[in-house]
Motif scaffolding. Structure first.
Motif, PDB file in Angstrom:
ATOM      1  N   GLY A 153     -11.490   4.057 -14.704  1.00 17.91           N
ATOM      2  CA  GLY A 153     -10.246   4.262 -15.429  1.00 17.91           C
ATOM      3  C   GLY A 153      -9.764   5.694 -15.396  1.00 17.91           C
ATOM      4  N   GLY A 154     -10.550   6.573 -14.758  1.00 11.72           N
ATOM      5  CA  GLY A 154     -10.184   7.980 -14.755  1.00 11.72           C
ATOM      6  C   GLY A 154      -9.115   8.342 -13.759  1.00 11.72           C
ATOM      7  N   GLY A 155      -8.891   7.505 -12.768  1.00 12.40           N
ATOM      8  CA  GLY A 155      -7.868   7.772 -11.766  1.00 12.40           C
ATOM      9  C   GLY A 155      -6.827   6.676 -11.756  1.00 12.40           C
ATOM     10  N   THR A 156      -5.564   7.065 -11.837  1.00 15.21           N
ATOM     11  CA  THR A 156      -4.481   6.093 -11.802  1.00 15.21           C
ATOM     12  C   THR A 156      -3.396   6.556 -10.840  1.00 15.21           C
ATOM     13  N   TYR A 157      -2.716   5.604 -10.264  1.00 15.14           N
ATOM     14  CA  TYR A 157      -1.612   5.864  -9.352  1.00 15.14           C
ATOM     15  C   TYR A 157      -0.484   4.895  -9.676  1.00 15.14           C
ATOM     16  N   TYR A 158       0.750   5.364  -9.462  1.00 19.24           N
ATOM     17  CA  TYR A 158       1.916   4.535  -9.740  1.00 19.24           C
ATOM     18  C   TYR A 158       2.934   4.661  -8.616  1.00 19.24           C
ATOM     19  N   ALA A 159       3.649   3.568  -8.393  1.00 22.07           N
ATOM     20  CA  ALA A 159       4.820   3.645  -7.532  1.00 22.07           C
ATOM     21  C   ALA A 159       5.878   4.496  -8.223  1.00 22.07           C
ATOM     22  N   ASP A 160       6.666   5.199  -7.438  1.00 16.06           N
ATOM     23  CA  ASP A 160       7.698   6.064  -8.021  1.00 16.06           C
ATOM     24  C   ASP A 160       8.667   5.266  -8.895  1.00 16.06           C
ATOM     25  N   SER A 161       8.900   4.018  -8.521  1.00 15.02           N
ATOM     26  CA  SER A 161       9.892   3.205  -9.236  1.00 15.02           C
ATOM     27  C   SER A 161       9.457   2.850 -10.654  1.00 15.02           C
ATOM     28  N   VAL A 162       8.168   2.957 -10.955  1.00 16.20           N
ATOM     29  CA  VAL A 162       7.689   2.581 -12.288  1.00 16.20           C
ATOM     30  C   VAL A 162       7.067   3.752 -13.038  1.00 16.20           C
ATOM     31  N   ALA A 216       9.395  -9.571  -5.300  1.00 11.87           N
ATOM     32  CA  ALA A 216      10.663 -10.123  -5.748  1.00 11.87           C
ATOM     33  C   ALA A 216      11.161 -11.109  -4.707  1.00 11.87           C
ATOM     34  N   PRO A 217      12.032 -12.035  -5.100  1.00 11.85           N
ATOM     35  CA  PRO A 217      12.555 -13.021  -4.153  1.00 11.85           C
ATOM     36  C   PRO A 217      13.218 -12.346  -2.955  1.00 11.85           C
ATOM     37  N   GLY A 218      12.846 -12.770  -1.769  1.00 10.49           N
ATOM     38  CA  GLY A 218      13.432 -12.239  -0.565  1.00 10.49           C
ATOM     39  C   GLY A 218      12.954 -10.868  -0.156  1.00 10.49           C
ATOM     40  N   LYS A 219      11.975 -10.341  -0.885  1.00  9.56           N
ATOM     41  CA  LYS A 219      11.466  -8.997  -0.579  1.00  9.56           C
ATOM     42  C   LYS A 219       9.978  -9.048  -0.269  1.00  9.56           C
ATOM     43  N   GLU A 220       9.499  -7.995   0.352  1.00 12.52           N
ATOM     44  CA  GLU A 220       8.076  -7.906   0.636  1.00 12.52           C
ATOM     45  C   GLU A 220       7.318  -7.483  -0.628  1.00 12.52           C
ATOM     46  N   ARG A 221       6.049  -7.826  -0.633  1.00 10.61           N
ATOM     47  CA  ARG A 221       5.186  -7.401  -1.728  1.00 10.61           C
ATOM     48  C   ARG A 221       5.082  -5.879  -1.747  1.00 10.61           C
ATOM     49  N   GLU A 222       5.078  -5.300  -2.937  1.00 10.35           N
ATOM     50  CA  GLU A 222       4.999  -3.846  -3.047  1.00 10.35           C
ATOM     51  C   GLU A 222       3.971  -3.432  -4.085  1.00 10.35           C
ATOM     52  N   PHE A 223       3.406  -2.285  -3.850  1.00 11.52           N
ATOM     53  CA  PHE A 223       2.433  -1.700  -4.765  1.00 11.52           C
ATOM     54  C   PHE A 223       3.126  -1.265  -6.052  1.00 11.52           C
ATOM     55  N   VAL A 224       2.454  -1.481  -7.177  1.00 11.72           N
ATOM     56  CA  VAL A 224       2.993  -1.063  -8.468  1.00 11.72           C
ATOM     57  C   VAL A 224       2.112   0.019  -9.111  1.00 11.72           C
ATOM     58  N   ALA A 225       0.810  -0.298  -9.281  1.00 10.73           N
ATOM     59  CA  ALA A 225      -0.081   0.641  -9.963  1.00 10.73           C
ATOM     60  C   ALA A 225      -1.521   0.335  -9.583  1.00 10.73           C
ATOM     61  N   ALA A 226      -2.376   1.364  -9.683  1.00  6.92           N
ATOM     62  CA  ALA A 226      -3.793   1.199  -9.380  1.00  6.92           C
ATOM     63  C   ALA A 226      -4.627   2.030 -10.338  1.00  6.92           C
ATOM     64  N   ILE A 227      -5.877   1.591 -10.522  1.00  9.16           N
ATOM     65  CA  ILE A 227      -6.778   2.291 -11.427  1.00  9.16           C
ATOM     66  C   ILE A 227      -8.182   2.256 -10.836  1.00  9.16           C
ATOM     67  N   SER A 228      -8.891   3.366 -10.953  1.00  8.54           N
ATOM     68  CA  SER A 228     -10.248   3.459 -10.422  1.00  8.54           C
ATOM     69  C   SER A 228     -11.223   2.662 -11.292  1.00  8.54           C
ATOM     70  N   TRP A 229     -12.462   2.547 -10.810  1.00  6.17           N
ATOM     71  CA  TRP A 229     -13.451   1.748 -11.537  1.00  6.17           C
ATOM     72  C   TRP A 229     -13.681   2.277 -12.942  1.00  6.17           C
TER      73      TRP A 229
END
Length: 125
Positions: free
Chosen positions: A55-64, A40-53
C-alpha cells in the motif's frame, strides 16, 4: 489462483461519489500488486489506478488524479477505489486486477495475472 470479485458500482449523478471494492480469495493477497482498469463503450480498456503489495506505492491515470483514491486492507483481502467528483466521462465497466508482483508498476504496465468480472459505473449529467 486468485479470484477477484468487484462490488460497489452503480448509478450516480455528476459530482457524486462511489466506493468500489475488490474482494480477493485464493492465494496470499498481500503478495500481489493490485489495481483498477476501466472500459467505456466503444473504447479500449484503460488503466485507472494501482497500488503496491504494502500500500506504500500508488499510481493514478492523469484523468483521475486528485479525484480517485486507491487503498487496500490486507487483513481483509480487499482493495478499494474511492471515486469523488465523478464526471460523465468516468462512466465505464471497472475491473479489478492483480499481478503476481509486489510492485505497482507491474499493474501500470498491464502485466496483469488475474482479472475480476467487472462492475458498471454510470455517471449521469
Amino acid at each position: 489462483q486468485v479470484q477477484l470479485v468487484e462490488s460497489g458500482g452503480g448509478l450516480v449523478q455528476a459530482g457524486g461519489s462511489l466506493r468500489l471494492s475488490c474482494a480477493a480469495s485464493g492465494r496470499t493477497f498481500s503478495r500481489y500488486a493490485m489495481g483498477w482498469f476501466r472500459q467505456a463503450p466503444g473504447k479500449e480498456r484503460e488503466f485507472v489506478a494501482a497500488i503496491s503489495w504494502s500500500g506504500g506505492g500508488t499510481y493514478y491515470a492523469d484523468s483521475v488524479k486528485g479525484r480517485f483514491a486507491i487503498s487496500r486492507d490486507n487483513a481483509k483481502n480487499t482493495m478499494y477505489l474511492q471515486m469523488n467528483s465523478l464526471k460523465p466521462e468516468d462512466t465505464a465497466v471497472y475491473y479489478c486486477a492483480a499481478a503476481d508482483s509486489p510492485a505497482a508498476q507491474t499493474i501500470v504496465s498491464e502485466r496483469v495475472d488475474y482479472w475480476g468480472q467487472g462492475t458498471q459505473v454510470t455517471v449521469s449529467s
